[in-house]
Motif scaffolding. Structure first.
Motif, PDB file in Angstrom:
ATOM      1  N   ILE A 104      -8.615   9.254  -9.190  1.00 35.65           N
ATOM      2  CA  ILE A 104      -9.085   9.093  -7.802  1.00 35.65           C
ATOM      3  C   ILE A 104      -9.526   7.641  -7.564  1.00 35.65           C
ATOM      4  O   ILE A 104      -9.206   7.039  -6.534  1.00 35.65           O
ATOM      5  CB  ILE A 104     -10.241  10.083  -7.497  1.00 35.65           C
ATOM      6  N   TYR A 105     -10.239   7.079  -8.520  1.00 31.88           N
ATOM      7  CA  TYR A 105     -10.690   5.689  -8.371  1.00 31.88           C
ATOM      8  C   TYR A 105      -9.497   4.741  -8.280  1.00 31.88           C
ATOM      9  O   TYR A 105      -9.488   3.817  -7.450  1.00 31.88           O
ATOM     10  CB  TYR A 105     -11.598   5.286  -9.542  1.00 31.88           C
ATOM     11  N   PHE A 109      -7.924   5.005  -4.926  1.00 29.00           N
ATOM     12  CA  PHE A 109      -8.805   4.367  -3.962  1.00 29.00           C
ATOM     13  C   PHE A 109      -8.634   2.846  -4.004  1.00 29.00           C
ATOM     14  O   PHE A 109      -8.527   2.180  -2.966  1.00 29.00           O
ATOM     15  CB  PHE A 109     -10.254   4.767  -4.254  1.00 29.00           C
TER      16      PHE A 109
END
Lengths: 122, 281
Positions: A25-26, A29
């Motif tokens: 997810i990071y 992002f």
């Protein structure tokens, strides 16, 4: 104490799965931020891009491997562990590219500064 | 059962890994292609901006050359012959003439020299009106409009509603040039019978509005002319206003009876530092 005294060595799949989810997810992002930033011209000229891609590829490639690791037998582990080796190699390759990028970028900055000073004196 | 479980794990592992890998590689390829598209688009934008700047610069240079030619023509065609005629009256043979004729020659030469002085004064004033420097934009524009009205070609009037504090002298000069250029265009092309100018202050912005009842431009016409190679005067107006971070709008009034030009300029304090580019103009 139990952590240090225990002789039952096994991988905690749940923890690793959650950790890799966060990492993925990071990374997504970060990539989204980079492509939507109007000041960013060439995303792959930054060393950070290569580091994030290396981590991203490793996390996605070994995601299912580590997710299933607590259910696997020793034979299966031996059979599928090359996945981990291959993706570790790929990750380290991208890290090497990032290091070279960083080195080249810092060389260019030093050269620009030197030329700038020369022109100012002249 | 163990074999079944093992094969299930193998299947999940195999297809899961392939799927994740495909998604990741697809994402990376998408990012790279997207970046290339953005870079190409930025390149196109830069090129267009460069072309526009080049066009404005060319227009500015051509305008300067035309102005120089006009001044040269005024001096050559008007001042030159006048001075040459004055010289004719003041030649060495005068000493052989009688006193009456001598006095007449001197008087004629003096008249011609007076006319020449007035002519050069007019040329100088049209280049840089002293009223603007000494008394400000309001007085200079009032003078200009009085001259136009006085010529009888049309009815010109102006009204400054809120000009208690003068703008920076360089700002005033640029705004005056813009007003001069707009009036020249109206006189040349529009066949108007009246021009009315009003000035207002709103917040930190100065608004100057000019109305006329002739043939005018709309904003669409202005933008079209700006993109073409013609419309030198308009390009000049645009580049001057750009220096002041100002804007200009052309529109036809809602009642469809007259055209309106609005100039909007942010106010700089009189003593504030001005950029070198403004000073050059």
């Amino acid at each position: 104490y139990q952590y240090f005294s225990s002789t039952n060595y096994s991988i905690d799949s749940l923890t690793i799965t959650v950790e890799y989810l966060f990492i993925i997810i990071y990374c997504l992002f970060y990539l989204f931020e980079e492509i939507t930033d109007p000041n960013n011209s060439i995303i792959y000229s930054s060393f950070k891009f290569w580091i994030v891609i290396g981590i991203f590829l490793y996390s996605t490639g070994t995601f299912f491997f580590f997710m299933q690791s607590d259910k696997m037998s020793d034979a299966e582990w031996e059979q599928w562990s090359p996945i981990n080796h291959v993706f570790t190699l790929i990750k380290n390759l991208f890290f090497t590219i990032a290091i070279f990028m960083r080195k080249n970028n810092s060389h260019d900055t030093i050269q620009q500064k030197t030329e700038g000073n020369y022109m100012r004196d002249y | 059962m163990q074999v079944e479980a093992e094969s299930k794990i193998s299947l999940v592992l195999f297809f899961g890994t392939i799927g994740m890998l495909a998604l990741t590689i697809g994402l990376i390829i998408f990012i790279i292609f997207h970046q290339r598209k953005v870079i190409r688009y930025q390149g196109t934008l830069q090129k267009m901006e460069h072309e526009q700047q080049k066009m404005l610069l060319n227009a500015s240079i051509r305008f300067q050359e035309e102005e120089r030619q006009r001044i040269a023509a005024d001096l050559h065609d008007d001042a030159g012959p006048l001075l040459a005629t004055a010289r004719l009256y003041l030649n060495e043979n005068m000493v052989n003439l009688d006193k009456g004729t001598q006095l007449q020659s001197i008087y004629n030469a003096k008249q011609i020299i007076d006319d020449t002085i007035q002519l050069i004064r007019n040329i100088s004033h049209s280049l840089m009106p002293p009223t603007l420097k000494n008394f400000g934009l309001e007085s200079a524009v009032n003078d200009l409009f009085q001259k136009i009205s006085g010529s009888g070609s049309m009815n010109a009037s102006c009204r400054f509603h809120d000009y208690r504090e003068r703008l920076h002298p360089d700002q005033e000069l640029i705004i005056f040039r813009v007003i001069q250029e707009l009036i020249n265009n109206i006189l040349k092309h529009s066949n108007a019978s009246f021009i009315h100018l009003t000035q207002n202050l709103s917040g930190n912005k100065l608004f100057i509005r000019m109305h006329h009842d002739g043939r005018g431009l709309t904003q669409a016409d202005f933008e079209k002319l700006n993109k073409s190679t013609g419309g030198l005067g308009l390009k000049n107006i645009q580049s001057r206003l750009k220096l002041l971070h100002g804007r200009i709008f052309f529109e036809k009034d809602l009642s469809q009876t007259y055209y309106k030009v609005t100039i909007e300029v942010p106010k700089l304090e009189e003593d504030a530092p001005v950029s070198p580019q403004v000073l050059q103009h």
